[in-house]
Each structure stands twice: as C-alpha cells, then as structure tokens.
Design a protein around this motif. Sequence first.
Motif, PDB file in Angstrom:
ATOM      1  N   PHE A 131      27.908 -52.398  19.955  1.00 27.86           N
ATOM      2  CA  PHE A 131      28.456 -52.156  19.237  1.00 27.86           C
ATOM      3  C   PHE A 131      28.716 -52.507  18.173  1.00 27.86           C
ATOM      4  CE2 PHE A 131      28.554 -49.314  22.919  1.00 27.86           C
ATOM      5  CZ  PHE A 131      28.278 -47.548  22.557  1.00 27.86           C
ATOM      6  N   GLY A 168      28.319 -53.108  13.323  1.00 25.45           N
ATOM      7  CA  GLY A 168      27.960 -53.188  12.693  1.00 25.45           C
ATOM      8  C   GLY A 168      27.529 -53.869  11.028  1.00 25.45           C
ATOM      9  N   VAL A 196      26.969 -49.058  13.546  1.00 24.17           N
ATOM     10  CA  VAL A 196      27.715 -47.507  13.972  1.00 24.17           C
ATOM     11  C   VAL A 196      27.926 -47.010  12.721  1.00 24.17           C
ATOM     12  CG1 VAL A 196      28.826 -47.741  15.538  1.00 24.17           C
ATOM     13  CG2 VAL A 196      29.797 -48.677  13.477  1.00 24.17           C
ATOM     14  N   ASP A 197      27.903 -48.535  11.371  1.00 23.61           N
ATOM     15  CA  ASP A 197      27.473 -47.720   9.949  1.00 23.61           C
ATOM     16  C   ASP A 197      26.323 -47.922   9.178  1.00 23.61           C
ATOM     17  OD1 ASP A 197      27.107 -50.849  10.408  1.00 23.61           O
ATOM     18  OD2 ASP A 197      28.726 -51.657   9.178  1.00 23.61           O
ATOM     19  N   GLY A 227      24.597 -44.190  12.387  1.00 28.13           N
ATOM     20  CA  GLY A 227      25.575 -44.791  12.162  1.00 28.13           C
ATOM     21  C   GLY A 227      26.502 -43.835  12.394  1.00 28.13           C
ATOM     22  N   ASP A 228      26.810 -42.996  12.331  1.00 22.90           N
ATOM     23  CA  ASP A 228      27.338 -41.302  12.867  1.00 22.90           C
ATOM     24  C   ASP A 228      26.900 -41.086  13.918  1.00 22.90           C
ATOM     25  OD1 ASP A 228      28.818 -41.306  10.289  1.00 22.90           O
ATOM     26  OD2 ASP A 228      26.857 -39.471   9.246  1.00 22.90           O
ATOM     27  N   TRP A 286      25.212 -43.013  16.527  1.00 18.10           N
ATOM     28  CA  TRP A 286      25.942 -44.232  18.017  1.00 18.10           C
ATOM     29  C   TRP A 286      27.607 -44.434  18.189  1.00 18.10           C
ATOM     30  CZ3 TRP A 286      22.342 -43.730  20.417  1.00 18.10           C
ATOM     31  CH2 TRP A 286      20.996 -43.696  19.592  1.00 18.10           C
ATOM     32  N   ALA A 287      27.792 -43.978  16.991  1.00 16.82           N
ATOM     33  CA  ALA A 287      29.215 -44.120  17.062  1.00 16.82           C
ATOM     34  C   ALA A 287      30.296 -42.966  17.387  1.00 16.82           C
ATOM     35  CB  ALA A 287      30.475 -43.391  15.392  1.00 16.82           C
ATOM     36  N   GLN A 339      29.151 -44.375  21.137  1.00 17.47           N
ATOM     37  CA  GLN A 339      30.128 -44.614  22.214  1.00 17.47           C
ATOM     38  C   GLN A 339      32.084 -44.389  22.335  1.00 17.47           C
ATOM     39  OE1 GLN A 339      31.428 -48.029  19.132  1.00 17.47           O
ATOM     40  NE2 GLN A 339      33.201 -48.821  20.430  1.00 17.47           N
ATOM     41  N   ASN A 372      36.286 -46.558  19.905  1.00 20.05           N
ATOM     42  CA  ASN A 372      35.575 -46.433  18.970  1.00 20.05           C
ATOM     43  C   ASN A 372      35.799 -47.251  17.563  1.00 20.05           C
ATOM     44  OD1 ASN A 372      38.518 -45.827  17.726  1.00 20.05           O
ATOM     45  ND2 ASN A 372      38.594 -44.508  16.514  1.00 20.05           N
ATOM     46  N   GLN A 404      34.334 -51.804  17.256  1.00 22.02           N
ATOM     47  CA  GLN A 404      33.780 -52.791  16.610  1.00 22.02           C
ATOM     48  C   GLN A 404      34.340 -54.103  16.725  1.00 22.02           C
ATOM     49  OE1 GLN A 404      33.483 -49.641  14.307  1.00 22.02           O
ATOM     50  NE2 GLN A 404      33.000 -48.894  17.234  1.00 22.02           N
TER      51      GLN A 404
END
Length: 656
Positions: A536, A538, A572-573, A600-601, A603-604, A607, A614, A616
Amino acid sequence: MKKNIAFLLFLICSITSFGQIIEPVKWKSEYKKIDDTNGELIFTATIEDGWSIYSQYIDEGGPIPTTFTFENPNNDFELVGKTEEGKPVLKFDKIFEMDMAFFYDKAVFTQKINLKNTNIDFIDVLVEYQTCDDEKCIFESSEFHVPLSTSNEVSNDAINLSANDLEKANALKLDLKGKETYLKDANEEDKSYLTIFLLGFLGGLIALLTPCVFPMIPLTVSFFTKGAKDKKKGLGNAILYGLFIFIIYILLSLPFHLLDSVDPEILNNISTNVTLNIIFFIIFVVFAFSFFGYFELTLPSSWSSKMDNKATSIGGIVGIFFMALTLAIVSFSCTGPILGSLLGGSLSSDGGAMQLTFGMGGFGLALALPFALFALFPNWLNSLPKSGGWLNTVKVVLGFAELALAFKFLSNADLVAHWGILKREIFIGIWLLCALGMGLYLFGLIRFPHDGSKRKLPLGNIIIGLASFAFAIYLIPGLTNTKHANLKLLSGFAPPMFYSLYDKGTSAPLGLTAYKDFEKGLIAAKKEGKPIMIDFTGWACVNCRKMEEHVWSREDIFKVINEEYILISLYVDDREKLDPAEQFKFLKENGNTKTIRTIGDKWATFQTINFKNNSQPYYVLIDSNLNLINSPIAYTPNGNEYLAWLKEGMNNFSKL
C-alpha cells in the motif's frame, strides 16, 4: 531512512505500527454570512502533534496538495477569488527536491462565495488532502454538507447509502484467514532507545580512555575522598559529582527538544539539508585532524576558569556542580568529536531529540560511573593503568574513525543533490584507505606529531591493527562489479548498490514487476504458486520512496521481492477516475461517508476494510488463498528487520 546513532556506526532503528485506523486531522466547516448574497465558507483543520498537511499550492511533481471541490451542478453560486489559507511553514524536501508548504497544529481555509440562488440551504464540498508524520502518510478526503445559516453549525453528515453502494463496498472485502493471529492491534513501540542509550554509554567509555579524561579520574576521586573532613562526606561528594556529570550531558540535549516542539520534523529536515551535511563533513574532518595531533580544539579557556573559580568560591552542592561543568568544558577536545557523532547520528534519524537525550544520557553515565565507583572502592585506583603514550594512540585511532564518518555526511549531501561525485565504489575506497591507515599507524609505520619514540608494539596495537587490515580486505570486493560487491556490514552507510561507477541504473525498484490491481496480482500468484506482497503506497508518499530507495534497493531484499513474491503495489493517491458505474459511497467507521471516485479512493478503502489501517507505506503478505502468512508492517527503515520479515513470510508460506 537510515535511522542510526552510535560512536563508530549509526544504528538503524525501526518502528512498526499496524492494525489501527488513524485520524490525525479533524475538520470543521461553517458558513459566515456577509450580506444576503455574499458569504464565506470556512474550513478549519485541527492537526494532531507530529502531523502536518500540505498547502493548496504545491508545484507539479510534489506531494498531494490540499484541494477543495465545490459542488455546483445548478450554478446556484459563484466562487469569489481563490480559496485563501493561513501562512504555512516553508521547508525544503529532499525526496521531491523542492520547497514545500506545510501546516501544523491548525489550518484555516476560507472561500468567499456569491449566491445566485438565495433559496438553497446547503453547499456540498469535497476536501482532499495528504497528512504525514515522520513515518507514515495518509491520503484522505472529507465531504461537507454545509448549511447556509448563521448558526455556524458543524456538519459533516453521512448520506444514506444505496444497495449499490453497499454491494460495491462488500465486493472489496476479502475473506482473510489468520486475522486472529496476525491482525491483532499493536501499540507503537520503539525498542531502539535502550540500544541507543547503550551505544551512547559505549561512546562514553571510549571517551574515558582519552588523555583529556583518563588522568582526571584518580585526581578527582582522591580530591573528594582525601580532601573531605570525613570519609562518608567525601564518598557522598564523589557520587554527587558523578550524578552532576550525567545531568549536564542530559541538559545539553534539551535545546533540541525545543526545536522538535516548534517543528516536529525539523531534526529530520536538518539531517537531509545539503549545506548542513557539508558543514558536518567539514567539522568531522577538523575533529579527525585534531585527534591526529596537528592542533588542539578547546573551548575558550575563560569558560573553564570561570567555572573553576565558582566551584572553589561557592563550595557545597553548587560548587560540586560547577566542578562537573568544568570537567565537561576542559575535556571537550576529546569528548567533542564523540558527542558530534551522537548529534549527527540523531539528526539523521526519526527519533530526533529523544534519541539524542538517550544517547547523551548513556554517554554521561559512562563518564560519571568511574568517579562514583572508585570513590566507593578507592583500592581499585591502584589497578588503573598509568597514563602514557597509549592514550595518544586511542586519540589517533578515533581520528581515523572520525575521518571515515565524515564521508558519510558528504555522501548524504551527494545523494540528495545528485552530484554523482561520491559513488559507492569511491566511498568504499575512502573507507578502505582509512582502515589501512589505522592499521599502518598501529604497527608503527605511520607517525603523528604527538607520538613518542618508537618502542615495542603493545599487544593491543597488534590485535586492533590486524582487525583494521581484515576490515580493509573485507572492503575490497565492494570496489568490484560482482555479486560480492554488496557489503552487508556497510548496509545503510555506503551509498546504495545502484549508485555506482558501473552505471547500474538510478532506481532499482523500477526493475520490479508490480501489479497495480489486486485481482490481476491474485491471478498471477495462483498461476505461479507464489505468495503475495501487497504494497500500500502512494505516488506522493515520502516514506514510501525512502523504503524503495534505501531498503528495497538492497540487493538481498530486492532479490527476495523480485524472485519469491508476487508484488502488488496499490497506490492510494492515484487520481485517475473510476468509471461512473464503479463509483460508490462508503460508510466510514466514524459515521461519515466517503465517495469512492478514483482508483486511489478504491485502494485506500480496500486497505481500511480489510486491514483496519489507513497509513502508508504498509506491507501485507498473503497467499493466493487469502491466508495471512505473517503480521503486516509499516515503515521499517531497518533493512535487516525488513528482510527477516520477508523470510518469515516465506517460511510460513512453505508450511501451508
């Protein structure tokens, strides 16, 4: 980041945290009416200590700025000017190589609006932001349903979820096995402080063997035990003297706590500053030549004279304190370089001021103990070796160590500025010359100004000299372009393997095969019969880059990830929009909703749902049947610990 502190080497420390949802930023929204058609939307972010968010104005190629999206499908209002923000803190970031604007503690954003439709009751606003501390980053969004009233009511109401929203959220859930074993909540724990204290203690013991300190032990102890009116009082004064030495070195670290409280990242930023790394390099070279005997570094003599006068004139407990302070001042020429190593090492680590305090405490305790112990057992003084040329030998050996450490700071500057002047092989070559020089000196083949006449070699010289030559031989493969060039003892000190004269490339992690979609990676793992490493990460995650550049780039770690695992990197971004049919609303644990609009939303949220985390970077090892094969870990700059974690996962996978 290499996180380290010691006399000869910088110790890598690691902090792992997992199994927790972190919310370091709390938002509040309000509408302030100016007149019937004009007003201000005000958004206030309250930020926990140690965390920060970025300004709205970050240059392209940097981390994620704070952004505001005002939903206005019916053109009910217009924005007047840009969203205004308070004054941020400006700092240079070595990872992105640009000036950054941060907010700490509190940030206020204001957007003026002009209402075209005065009958509307609410305005919907989406705030997207990145918040980071020294170890992790979180990419978050908050949705506001701001009432246009003068009540200044805080509103961040959840919107009812549809069956489609619930279905898509449930589709992200994994049927993980082994959660009871591997996903237990864990409190953040820093086990490095004791080690740092012990290494500081080791530095203090070495300082005791220098000619500035060693001769003071019998003189001072005799002064207390024989000069006092009675034995008991003399003993108490000697112990108090040692206690004050310990306290003085603790006090020396307090200014750095003040810096740390003003800006939690200041010590880490100092360590990555090119100019300051060059200054450290110059200081260490000066220290080295001072140890070689070419000149003497001392604090102003007036300082020690004043302290000595106070100690004599005041007497009592206060006088003993000034005696201890006098010792700290007059011994600076020998203790200063060792304390410089502690300072430089602390500023290169995320532990910052607290690590420095533990290191200084260990150093002070080592200096203080002899005065208390010899006062308790004065007969031990007879067993002390006499002062002599061996003290100068200790100083010269320390000089070679200081010279080698100096090039570590120059290497830091070179890596950050991308000068390319101190490639891995050049750095290792310099350390090899320092090791050879130390060995030749110990065998009497090199002489320095304060060396006496030649005499029979002491056994200690022979043993340490042979060890120096052995270390020089160990370094030789590091100059080659072979599989033996990866010197594990220098891991974290020498430039990375890919920063080489042999042009091995500029970023080893780019050579990895990484899936950007979980389902595709899962299919590949089933096909190849390998375990999965979920990364995870970014695009704008500073600590993710640190892990890739300083830990993954280690040849042994790179090999394990590349050959033994299927790597799935979930960003996640990632701002790429999902197809409208794939977008949905997700109910967060705090009762608010989050619209899943981007990759990104997704995969965040993936997680958060599956791993209750939450932040990284965050690393998870599973098999293709969704069995967890060990506990997830977060930012782990200690390469040996990270490698052990990977191997533990492989061992557990082989047992399934």
